[in-house]
Design a protein around this motif. Structure first.
Motif, mmCIF file in Angstrom:
data_model
loop_
_atom_site.group_PDB
_atom_site.id
_atom_site.type_symbol
_atom_site.label_atom_id
_atom_site.label_comp_id
_atom_site.label_asym_id
_atom_site.label_seq_id
_atom_site.Cartn_x
_atom_site.Cartn_y
_atom_site.Cartn_z
ATOM 1 N N ASP A 1 0.863 -1.179 0.000
ATOM 2 C CA ASP A 1 0.000 0.000 0.000
ATOM 3 C C ASP A 1 0.899 1.228 0.000
ATOM 4 O O ASP A 1 1.512 1.558 1.012
ATOM 5 C CB ASP A 1 -0.904 -0.015 1.241
ATOM 6 C CG ASP A 1 -1.858 1.175 1.290
ATOM 7 O OD1 ASP A 1 -1.722 2.089 0.454
ATOM 8 O OD2 ASP A 1 -2.731 1.191 2.175
ATOM 9 N N ASP B 1 -5.642 -3.709 11.304
ATOM 10 C CA ASP B 1 -5.526 -3.383 9.891
ATOM 11 C C ASP B 1 -6.022 -4.571 9.069
ATOM 12 O O ASP B 1 -6.415 -5.602 9.600
ATOM 13 C CB ASP B 1 -4.078 -3.037 9.535
ATOM 14 C CG ASP B 1 -3.982 -1.984 8.446
ATOM 15 O OD1 ASP B 1 -4.675 -2.146 7.426
ATOM 16 O OD2 ASP B 1 -3.214 -1.018 8.608
ATOM 17 N N SER B 2 -5.987 -4.448 7.763
ATOM 18 C CA SER B 2 -6.493 -5.505 6.895
ATOM 19 C C SER B 2 -5.624 -6.758 7.004
ATOM 20 O O SER B 2 -4.441 -6.692 7.361
ATOM 21 C CB SER B 2 -6.528 -5.035 5.447
ATOM 22 O OG SER B 2 -5.210 -4.863 4.958
ATOM 23 N N THR B 3 -6.206 -7.897 6.662
ATOM 24 C CA THR B 3 -5.474 -9.162 6.697
ATOM 25 C C THR B 3 -4.265 -9.117 5.774
ATOM 26 O O THR B 3 -3.173 -9.584 6.125
ATOM 27 C CB THR B 3 -6.393 -10.332 6.288
ATOM 28 O OG1 THR B 3 -7.497 -10.392 7.182
ATOM 29 C CG2 THR B 3 -5.638 -11.656 6.318
#
Length: 392
Positions: free
Chosen positions: A237, A273-275
């Protein structure tokens, strides 16, 4: 760097299997100048490789065989075959089947070593260490210990003092690794082998749930503090601009900092947070080890949370950087079957015979009909022509 690995009679594998990291000879290398490293000993060694195959085909068993072999060096405890790791068919056919491991690698001291280990449920039946000066040179035996049918040992060594020491150590059925004992006594070649096995080889399962592994967390701190780590982590990201590391609980309490288009920063704990971000936080540590610490990392199922674009970024980064590390991973992502990214020698398949329940490993380079210019590997694979598919 790993040159090749051979093994036999481990879990679903019951015939000799070979995995090689040698780059091909000829013109094809010019197409992939960043995919391999040239060594002074004449070996051209690949930086990365991908292993493709169906579920329950044997990919994890292959990586686990290396993990098991490495564990014998790490624990330096009783050495013998472990029944659940021995192929089931060989257990039925033989009274005391032998497992075989052979590893060839280039050490940091510039020497090439070939290490052999044969085990049964009584202990070691054969252990040997050889060295090579050049790629096509004859191997020099540094030591060899072989258990005879009468229970006695045949020992030979390049140095007389090693022979005397070997005789002293070979006094029981379930001895520790001879190479580890020689390393403890200061033999330089044995020490180089043990250091490579324990410090350079990483056959790991990479998961985000590492909160209970205190030892591993402590080992990872120096990487997580390095600015170059952030460069890798941001691949997941690019809005990520920094991290605030929690040294007590790095894989849960670390703060991830992002910056939006308006310049405003957002902060979030890693554990919420996201996986994908949590998983790649751990993955990035191992990619760092490959590129900046010259480790040989084997990773299982890279595509579990990494999308194809992120996978391509990782491989481009590994192949594009100058280093002596290697990144080998298993995957279900057929988009890796791409001869624009990989040489044929970098793509391996693992498939299982559904009747005999045995696994087989082979390289795409074993298929001469596959041509770089015209073959669509994806179509060949999905039709079952290359094996490694559940419906074959």
């Amino acid at each position: 760097m790993l040159i090749y690995y051979r093994f036999n009679n481990f879990c679903s594998f019951n015939c000799e299997s070979e995995f090689s990291m040698s780059a091909p000879t000829g013109k094809v290398k010019k197409r992939f100048p960043g995919n391999y490293v040239e060594t002074a000993e004449g070996f051209d060694l690949l930086k990365s490789a991908v292993i493709v195959g169906e579920n329950a085909g044997g990919k994890s068993n292959f990586i686990n065989s290396l993990k098991y072999l490495r564990s014998l060096f790490v624990t330096n405890s009783q050495v013998k075959s472990v029944r659940p790791y021995v192929n089931a068919a060989s257990l039925n056919d033989e009274k005391n089947p032998v497992q075989k491991f052979e590893l060839c690698f280039r050490s940091d001291n510039g020497k090439v070593y070939v290490y052999h280990l044969h085990l049964n449920d009584s202990g070691i039946v054969h252990e040997e260490l050889q060295t090579l000066k050049k790629k096509n040179a004859a191997a020099l035996c540094l030591f060899k210990a072989e258990k005879q049918k009468d229970g006695d040992w045949f020992v030979s060594a390049n140095a007389n003092d090693l022979s005397r020491r070997a005789d002293k150590f070979l006094s029981g059925d379930s001895i520790g690794l001879l190479v580890s004992k020689f390393a403890l006594l200061g033999d330089r070649d044995a020490l180089a082998v043990v250091e490579w096995m324990t410090e350079k080889l990483y056959p790991e399962s990479l998961t985000s749930d590492m909160t209970g592994d205190v030892i591993r967390q402590d080992e990872d701190i120096h990487i997580l503090e390095d600015e170059k780590y952030l460069e890798i982590f941001r691949m997941v990201d690019y809005s990520i601009c920094g991290i605030e590391l929690d040294k007590e609980k790095p894989y849960s309490k670390t703060i991830i900092i992002r910056k939006g288009e308006n310049g405003k920063c957002f902060r979030r704990e890693l554990q919420i947070d996201s996986t994908g971000v949590r998983e790649f936080f751990a993955w990035a540590v191992h990619i760092f080890r490959v590129v900046y610490e010259n480790k040989v990392v084997f990773a299982d199922e890279m595509d579990r949370v990494l999308n194809p674009i992120l996978s391509d970024r990782v491989i481009a980064f590994v192949n594009g950087a100058e280093h002596n590390g290697q990144f080998i991973f298993s995957t279900h992502n057929v988009l890796h079957l791409d001869l624009k990214t990989y040489m044929k020698e970098q793509i391996y398949f693992v498939t299982k015979n559904r009747k005999q329940l045995t696994s087989e490993m082979y390289s795409l380079s074993d298929f001469p009909e596959v041509r770089y210019e015209t073959t669509r590997i994806y179509e060949f694979y999905m039709k079952g022509i290359l094996g490694g598919t559940a419906f074959e």
